[in-house]
Design an enzyme around this catalytic site. Structure first.
Site: not given
Length: 346
Positions: A35, A44, A81, A155
């Site tokens: 980013r 993106r 990811d 998670y």
């Protein structure tokens, strides 16, 4: 007779992972594809959300390569990811803008038997590896990665990230059998996932244990060290020449046991670790990676120069890969990354 560097394809980063010391040290940055780069934000905007990018091999390959066009990095890190593994295990995965990932059903309430595995979800990632490999310069080391079982499990159990990992830690105490089943399931799939990345073309892999620092010593031994050691052993049986970097963020003094017991080829240091302590306490000759504070990179200038020099001086007598102590932040100025490369390479 060819020298050792030539045998390794003249890849400085890979040579260090194999135990050589290079001056200047090779470098790459965690989250270097992402980013803080305007070209990433532009791509993106045209492609949609994060998962759409991660599962689009051409887009993910382009993002992986973007930082190498700007900076003299010695390594490329696959754009993906850590949560693609629970997604492949059958969990629903979404990324909520401004809030982060969401997984369902939460394993704090559901069980592994409620999931329907969909391993085909990982196929685009292997295609990304093949596309990137075809474009990389010969001297660039290609790094694949996965999350370590403990961090991925936090998670899966909570359904989202949390700073304290309280639900996962509590489950470890209240129902150790269920926790072991979750960790073992993640570990088995992670070995296959990383093995497929290696077969597709990565030169080395990194295991991210981003939430290792929240555990008690006993839980760290069971959830982090034991599972990492098992993964390393399985991968070494299949791919004995592929180096493995372990990154247990927040491990602190437990890094000594991690380095001694897991079998990893290199240890990543987060920004809280004193590099002089690491140089003194970790096994002699063990390659280390790190460990500039990402906020020092945002600051730039003389502060950045002092921090870089401190790390280089402390770790200059052992195999060292220069990196951040964690991922580069979105607000990092491009010119500060350029300054960092000049300081390390100059």
């Amino acid at each position: 007779m060819p020298d050792k560097a030539h045998d390794l394809g003249d890849k400085p980063l890979l040579a260090v992972l194999k135990g050589e010391r290079r001056d200047p040290p090779p470098m790459w940055l965690m989250r270097q594809a992402g980013r803080y780069l305007p070209e990433y934000r532009e791509l993106r905007a045209t492609k949609g959300g994060f998962l759409e990018l991660a599962y689009d091999p051409e887009a993910a390959a382009e993002i992986t390569l973007q930082p190498l066009r700007r900076f003299a990095f010695d390594g490329a890190i696959l754009f993906s990811d850590i949560l693609v593994v629970p997604h492949a295990m059958g969990m629903d995965l979404t990324f909520v803008a401004g809030e982060g990932p969401r997984l369902a059903p939460r394993l704090a309430e559901a069980g592994l038997d409620d999931l329907r595995p969909a391993m085909e979800r990982l196929e685009p990632i292997y295609e990304t590896v093949r596309l990137v490999k075809a474009e990389l310069r010969p001297e660039t080391t290609f790094l694949g990665f996965a999350g370590s079982p403990w961090t991925v499990a936090t998670y899966m159990i909570a359904g989202q990230g949390s700073r304290e990992q309280a639900e996962a830690r509590q489950l470890g105490y209240a129902d150790p059998g269920k926790m072991d089943a979750i960790l073992d399931s993640v570990a088995h799939i992670t070995v296959d996932y990383l093995s497929r990345q290696i077969e597709a073309g990565v030169d080395a892999i990194q295991l991210f244990d981003s939430w290792a620092g929240s555990l008690s010593p006993a839980q760290f031994e069971r959830f982090v060290i034991a599972r990492t050691a098992w993964i390393v052993g399985e991968l070494k049986a299949r791919h004995p020449d592929t180096p493995i970097i372990g990154f247990p963020k927040g491990a602190g003094g437990k890094l000594r046991a991690y380095a001694a017991e897991t079998g990893v080829d290199a240890v990543g240091l987060d920004e809280t670790v004193d590099p002089a302590w690491a140089a003194r306490e970790l096994p002699a000759g063990l390659p280390v990676q790190g460990n500039l504070d990402p906020l020092a990179l945002i600051a730039g200038g003389e502060q950045l120069e002092r921090e870089v020099r401190r790390i280089l001086d402390a770790l200059g007598n052992r195999p060292h890969i220069f990196n951040l102590g964690h991922g580069i932040q979105q607000t990092t100025p491009i010119e500060h990354v350029e300054q960092l490369v000049g300081l390390v390479k100059g």
